[in-house]
Motif scaffolding. Structure first.
Motif, PDB file in Angstrom:
ATOM      1  N   ILE A  40       0.858  -1.184   0.000  1.00 15.59           N
ATOM      2  CA  ILE A  40       0.000   0.000   0.000  1.00 15.59           C
ATOM      3  C   ILE A  40       0.900   1.242   0.000  1.00 15.59           C
ATOM      4  CG2 ILE A  40      -1.801  -1.285   1.239  1.00 15.59           C
ATOM      5  CD1 ILE A  40      -0.957   0.202   3.802  1.00 15.59           C
ATOM      6  N   LEU A  65      -6.320   0.244   4.612  1.00 18.72           N
ATOM      7  CA  LEU A  65      -5.578  -0.434   3.548  1.00 18.72           C
ATOM      8  C   LEU A  65      -4.764  -1.606   4.087  1.00 18.72           C
ATOM      9  CD1 LEU A  65      -4.441   2.553   1.278  1.00 18.72           C
ATOM     10  CD2 LEU A  65      -6.503   1.150   1.160  1.00 18.72           C
ATOM     11  N   ALA A  76      -4.897  -5.392   2.823  1.00 26.14           N
ATOM     12  CA  ALA A  76      -3.657  -6.051   2.393  1.00 26.14           C
ATOM     13  C   ALA A  76      -3.417  -7.345   3.176  1.00 26.14           C
ATOM     14  CB  ALA A  76      -2.475  -5.099   2.550  1.00 26.14           C
ATOM     15  N   TYR A 110      -3.116   7.134  -5.382  1.00 25.48           N
ATOM     16  CA  TYR A 110      -3.664   7.408  -4.052  1.00 25.48           C
ATOM     17  C   TYR A 110      -3.754   8.916  -3.790  1.00 25.48           C
ATOM     18  CZ  TYR A 110      -4.245   7.499   0.988  1.00 25.48           C
ATOM     19  OH  TYR A 110      -4.719   7.768   2.246  1.00 25.48           O
ATOM     20  N   CYS A 136      -8.197   2.897  -2.508  1.00 26.53           N
ATOM     21  CA  CYS A 136      -7.614   1.558  -2.401  1.00 26.53           C
ATOM     22  C   CYS A 136      -6.580   1.351  -3.510  1.00 26.53           C
ATOM     23  CB  CYS A 136      -8.703   0.499  -2.438  1.00 26.53           C
ATOM     24  SG  CYS A 136      -9.687   0.506  -0.927  1.00 26.53           S
ATOM     25  N   PHE A 189      -2.909  -0.057  -4.611  1.00 28.02           N
ATOM     26  CA  PHE A 189      -1.990  -1.119  -4.201  1.00 28.02           C
ATOM     27  C   PHE A 189      -0.865  -1.307  -5.219  1.00 28.02           C
ATOM     28  CE2 PHE A 189      -5.807  -1.973  -1.907  1.00 28.02           C
ATOM     29  CZ  PHE A 189      -5.422  -2.583  -0.726  1.00 28.02           C
ATOM     30  N   CYS A 200     -13.778   1.517   0.102  1.00 24.30           N
ATOM     31  CA  CYS A 200     -12.775   2.313  -0.630  1.00 24.30           C
ATOM     32  C   CYS A 200     -13.336   3.686  -1.077  1.00 24.30           C
ATOM     33  CB  CYS A 200     -12.267   1.525  -1.834  1.00 24.30           C
ATOM     34  SG  CYS A 200     -11.557  -0.079  -1.384  1.00 24.30           S
TER      35      CYS A 200
END
Ligand code: ZN
Length: 411
Positions: free
Chosen positions: A304, A319, A323, A359, A366, A368, A410
């Motif tokens: 993240i 997050l 994860a 982000y 969300c 990643f 999210c």
């Protein structure tokens, strides 16, 4: 006659290939003091770092050509750095099947072998076949590469409110990444599973199987270990930009390089690369993207933001939960252990990355970044018999993110 010309063309391509015969990958476990020496060696000999040192007690993998192997080994011995030969001969693992002549391209509908790595032409043919066979799937070009190739996305699902973008292959040598996107797309297209169908009724999923098509083609034709774009306009002596340092989020900061020959070269300016522009533009134009994942290999990490700093992001708790659920889902399939956490903590500080940009700037909560198999036994040269299991364990973790998007986590 044309076949003769074609054969000659293919032959000359084969000759031009970088030959990795005798290249070795060494693994070292340096102390903090020895790490400085190792980094100096890496810089001095311009060694290709496969896996960088991340934290105390960690290892570092780097590739050394036969020409300087005894020199580098002597230097390590001289400085008291113990090492192991992790890959004995990169060349024997890097062998790829011959690129099929254009007139014998795999017709994806008939003969696409999901347990093989594929050329870009084959992947593009396969996309066309998938779209032709499934009215629920659509294909769009999201931009052009430096060498004017289309970058395609496949769209699944009818959800109007929220979207999830899954990106593969931004680093071209990480071949298991496109393969995982391909199998994910196949699974979504062919599913009869009620839960999955329900998910797709509430979500739009965009899959980009090959985000850096020039680099990917180059890994087949010239250099299996190519990572960057193929931008030849950077005014330096070396080609290419690291697309995952080229996003407009703390561009040029720590963990990116201003050296055009470095594999972490950030480029002349943020979004200098059409490939990163395409990422930005699709996310911005969809408008309701709540989840994004940039899939890489290798090291087995599910990460993240942030990459640019070790400070936690505002949604760190949420997050982290997603994860951790993801790595648990991965482990439940084939027992593989992945590490979850912020990029800067579990790998190293890296500025200008896609995950940070999505982000912070694109407001994708969300966001990643993942590193798939393995942990260095084969590294970038993951054998084809691991394509299917890698997908099988990755897919449930992608569904964890998809479900978090659908349930509003999210937003
Ligand atoms: Zn990567």
């Amino acid at each position: 006659m044309w076949n003769i010309f074609l054969s000659l063309a293919l032959f000359s391509m084969a000759v031009a290939k970088v030959d990795y015969t005798g290249y070795r990958v060494f693994r070292v476990h340096p102390t903090p003091e020895k790490l400085i020496t190792i980094k100096a060696l890496v810089d001095e000999y311009d060694l290709d770092v496969w896996s960088d040192y991340r934290h105390k007690g960690d290892f570092m993998d780097f590739m050394v050509s036969p020409r300087i192997q005894s020199l580098v080994k002597d230097r390590m011995t001289h400085f008291g750095i113990s090492y192991e030969t992790f890959i004995e001969d990169v060349g024997s693992l890097a062998k790829v099947r011959d690129i099929p002549p254009l007139d014998q391209d795999v017709d994806a509908g008939n003969a696409f072998n999901y347990e093989q790595y594929h050329t870009l032409d084959e992947i593009n043919d396969w996309m066309d076949a998938l779209v032709a066979e499934h009215t629920s799937v659509s294909k769009m070009s999201i931009g052009k590469s430096f060498e004017d190739r289309d970058i395609f996305a496949l769209k699944f699902g009818t959800g109007q409110e929220r979207s999830f973008v899954i990106n593969c292959g931004i680093h071209s040598r990480e071949w298991v990444s496109p393969s995982t996107c391909i199998l994910t797309a196949k699974t979504l297209a062919e599913t009869n599973d009620a839960t999955l169908i329900n998910l797709l009724n509430n979500l739009a999923i965009y899959i980009i199987p090959s985000a850096n098509p020039d680099g990917y083609v180059y890994t087949w034709t010239d250099d299996r270990m190519w990572r960057k774009t193929r931008n030849t306009d950077t005014k330096g002596i070396c080609d290419g930009v690291d697309p995952n340092r080229n996003f407009d989020s703390h561009f040029g900061g720590e963990g990116s390089s201003s050296n055009g020959c470095s594999d972490a070269y950030h480029g002349p300016s943020a979004f200098s690369e059409t490939e990163t522009q395409a990422q930005r533009d699709i996310v911005m134009s969809i408008g309701n993207v709540k989840g994004y994942i940039d899939i890489h290999a290798y090291s087995q990490l599910w990460m993240i933001p942030y990459g640019y700093t070790t400070d936690p992001c505002a949604d760190n708790a949420t997050l982290t939960t997603i994860a951790v659920d993801g790595v648990n889902a991965i482990q439940a399939v084939h027992g593989k252990t992945y590490e979850a956490g912020p990029i800067a903590t579990v790998i190293y500080v890296a500025s200008g990355s896609s995950a940070d940009y999505m982000y912070d700037v694109a407001q994708v909560k969300c966001s990643f970044a993942a590193e798939l198999r393995d942990r260095g036994r084969y590294g970038f040269l993951l054998p084809e018999d691991q394509i299917q299991p890698t997908f099988e364990e990755t897919f449930p973790a992608l569904l964890v993110i998809a479900n978090a998007i659908v349930d509003g986590t999210c937003d």
